[in-house]
Design a protein around this motif. Structure first.
Motif, PDB file in Angstrom:
ATOM      1  N   UNK A   1      10.677   7.529  46.462  1.00  0.00           N
ATOM      2  CA  UNK A   1      10.651   6.055  46.417  1.00  0.00           C
ATOM      3  C   UNK A   1       9.412   5.509  47.125  1.00  0.00           C
ATOM      4  N   UNK A   2       8.999   6.201  48.178  1.00  0.00           N
ATOM      5  CA  UNK A   2       7.829   5.784  48.951  1.00  0.00           C
ATOM      6  C   UNK A   2       6.528   6.359  48.388  1.00  0.00           C
ATOM      7  N   UNK A   3       6.650   7.067  47.268  1.00  0.00           N
ATOM      8  CA  UNK A   3       5.508   7.673  46.579  1.00  0.00           C
ATOM      9  C   UNK A   3       4.797   8.723  47.437  1.00  0.00           C
ATOM     10  N   UNK A   4       5.586   9.396  48.271  1.00  0.00           N
ATOM     11  CA  UNK A   4       5.037  10.480  49.086  1.00  0.00           C
ATOM     12  C   UNK A   4       5.108  11.811  48.338  1.00  0.00           C
ATOM     13  N   UNK A   5       6.070  11.906  47.415  1.00  0.00           N
ATOM     14  CA  UNK A   5       6.181  13.080  46.558  1.00  0.00           C
ATOM     15  C   UNK A   5       6.448  12.596  45.132  1.00  0.00           C
ATOM     16  N   UNK A   6       6.201  13.434  44.131  1.00  0.00           N
ATOM     17  CA  UNK A   6       6.452  13.004  42.743  1.00  0.00           C
ATOM     18  C   UNK A   6       7.936  12.717  42.493  1.00  0.00           C
ATOM     19  N   UNK A   7       8.192  11.701  41.710  1.00  0.00           N
ATOM     20  CA  UNK A   7       9.564  11.341  41.364  1.00  0.00           C
ATOM     21  C   UNK A   7      10.269  12.503  40.676  1.00  0.00           C
ATOM     22  N   UNK A   8       9.518  13.200  39.827  1.00  0.00           N
ATOM     23  CA  UNK A   8      10.089  14.325  39.087  1.00  0.00           C
ATOM     24  C   UNK A   8      10.560  15.423  40.037  1.00  0.00           C
ATOM     25  N   UNK A   9       9.839  15.596  41.132  1.00  0.00           N
ATOM     26  CA  UNK A   9      10.205  16.623  42.103  1.00  0.00           C
ATOM     27  C   UNK A   9      11.533  16.288  42.775  1.00  0.00           C
ATOM     28  N   UNK A  10      11.704  15.013  43.134  1.00  0.00           N
ATOM     29  CA  UNK A  10      12.958  14.585  43.759  1.00  0.00           C
ATOM     30  C   UNK A  10      14.131  14.763  42.805  1.00  0.00           C
ATOM     31  N   UNK A  11      13.913  14.434  41.542  1.00  0.00           N
ATOM     32  CA  UNK A  11      14.968  14.610  40.535  1.00  0.00           C
ATOM     33  C   UNK A  11      15.280  16.088  40.349  1.00  0.00           C
ATOM     34  N   UNK A  12      14.250  16.892  40.368  1.00  0.00           N
ATOM     35  CA  UNK A  12      14.391  18.340  40.228  1.00  0.00           C
ATOM     36  C   UNK A  12      15.201  18.915  41.403  1.00  0.00           C
ATOM     37  N   UNK A  13      14.885  18.454  42.606  1.00  0.00           N
ATOM     38  CA  UNK A  13      15.595  18.916  43.806  1.00  0.00           C
ATOM     39  C   UNK A  13      17.068  18.536  43.727  1.00  0.00           C
ATOM     40  N   UNK A  14      17.323  17.307  43.336  1.00  0.00           N
ATOM     41  CA  UNK A  14      18.721  16.846  43.214  1.00  0.00           C
ATOM     42  C   UNK A  14      19.470  17.658  42.169  1.00  0.00           C
ATOM     43  N   UNK A  15      18.822  17.973  41.086  1.00  0.00           N
ATOM     44  CA  UNK A  15      19.479  18.674  39.980  1.00  0.00           C
ATOM     45  C   UNK A  15      19.696  20.160  40.259  1.00  0.00           C
ATOM     46  N   UNK A  16      18.707  20.794  40.881  1.00  0.00           N
ATOM     47  CA  UNK A  16      18.739  22.253  41.001  1.00  0.00           C
ATOM     48  C   UNK A  16      19.140  22.791  42.375  1.00  0.00           C
ATOM     49  N   UNK A  17      19.132  21.936  43.385  1.00  0.00           N
ATOM     50  CA  UNK A  17      19.406  22.416  44.740  1.00  0.00           C
ATOM     51  C   UNK A  17      20.831  22.964  44.855  1.00  0.00           C
ATOM     52  N   UNK A  18      20.939  24.238  45.128  1.00  0.00           N
ATOM     53  CA  UNK A  18      22.223  24.867  45.402  1.00  0.00           C
ATOM     54  C   UNK A  18      21.984  26.030  46.349  1.00  0.00           C
ATOM     55  N   UNK A  19      23.054  26.613  46.845  1.00  0.00           N
ATOM     56  CA  UNK A  19      22.925  27.662  47.857  1.00  0.00           C
ATOM     57  C   UNK A  19      24.000  28.707  47.665  1.00  0.00           C
ATOM     58  N   UNK A  20      23.797  29.836  48.321  1.00  0.00           N
ATOM     59  CA  UNK A  20      24.785  30.907  48.320  1.00  0.00           C
ATOM     60  C   UNK A  20      24.904  31.408  49.760  1.00  0.00           C
ATOM     61  N   UNK A  21      26.090  31.241  50.344  1.00  0.00           N
ATOM     62  CA  UNK A  21      26.292  31.552  51.759  1.00  0.00           C
ATOM     63  C   UNK A  21      25.965  33.013  52.067  1.00  0.00           C
ATOM     64  N   UNK A  22      26.408  33.920  51.210  1.00  0.00           N
ATOM     65  CA  UNK A  22      26.145  35.341  51.444  1.00  0.00           C
ATOM     66  C   UNK A  22      24.646  35.633  51.415  1.00  0.00           C
ATOM     67  N   UNK A  23      23.959  34.997  50.497  1.00  0.00           N
ATOM     68  CA  UNK A  23      22.509  35.197  50.410  1.00  0.00           C
ATOM     69  C   UNK A  23      21.803  34.639  51.643  1.00  0.00           C
TER      70      UNK A  23
END
Length: 233
Positions: A36-58
């Motif tokens: 929103x502050x134009x510090x990073x690309x909008x597409x990157x933020x959307x990508x992070x929201x869409x793909x961010x996941x984790x695996x506790x064991x990993x």
């Protein structure tokens, strides 16, 4: 805590799964506002929201190598995000994520405790009225004293737990803060608007002055209050 004594709902709040889920939400919100502050690309933020996941064991496996929980977490989540991971965790320090998450976990736990206190207060009030004329031995200095009633004794407990409920609400207010201020809290690498955005989205207040961490007197007050409630019980 020995598992058989755990309350399942509270145990879930303090599980690694829930902790990393909160961490991920905080990281996604940071990315959103940076975009929103134009510090990073909008597409990157959307990508992070869409793909961010984790695996506790990993994460646990990675931590054995990194010897740092947040770095292990970042490496794991970044592996799922891909190219946009270069904008993940940008400008913040580990404690920003850990301490803000801790505030949320304490709040989630407190909601359960508050509801239990409400039920206890209802029961104490009902029983104090039911037994208001039930005579019993009073005590003074640990020995028998003048007669009193069981209802009066329960009424005193009722008032005490009303105070405990008020104390806990004050303690919740005390720990409901968010710090997204970067290394040693100087905002050198992160805009304060990011902190304000994250705090609003998580229903927390901005920490007025943070260093590397949210001030620990807030937590001391909270846990002291739990100690008072335990003493009352």
């Amino acid at each position: 805590m020995i598992p058989r004594y755990n309350r399942p709902k509270i145990e879930t709040i303090w599980s690694d799964e829930n902790k990393y889920r909160i961490w991920t939400e905080i990281e996604c919100l940071i990315a959103e506002q940076l975009a929103n502050l134009r510090k990073i690309p909008k597409e990157a933020a959307l990508d992070i929201r869409k793909k961010a996941k984790f695996n506790v064991k990993e994460i646990n496996a990675i931590e054995k190598e990194t010897r740092h929980d947040v770095i292990a977490y970042i490496n794991n989540v970044s592996s799922y995000i891909g190219d946009s991971a270069r904008y993940f965790h940008q400008g913040v320090t580990s404690s920003d994520i850990i301490d803000t998450s801790f505030s949320l976990q304490l709040k989630q736990t407190s909601e359960i405790i508050i509801n239990q206190l409400k039920k206890l207060l209802t029961t104490l009030k009902q029983k104090s009225e039911k037994y208001k004329n039930t005579i019993m031995i009073g005590r003074s200095h640990g020995i028998h004293a003048e007669p009193t009633t069981f209802g009066l004794k329960l009424a005193s407990f009722y008032e005490e737990f009303k105070r405990n409920k008020k104390r806990l609400k004050n303690a919740i207010e005390e720990i409901s803060t968010c710090a997204i201020s970067g290394a040693v809290g100087t905002f050198a690498n992160i805009d304060p608007k990011v902190e304000a955005y994250v705090a609003k989205k998580l229903n927390l207040r901005v920490e007025p002055i943070s260093t590397q961490i949210i001030p620990r007197d807030r937590h001391a007050f909270y846990f002291s209050t739990l100690g008072i409630i335990a003493g009352s019980i």
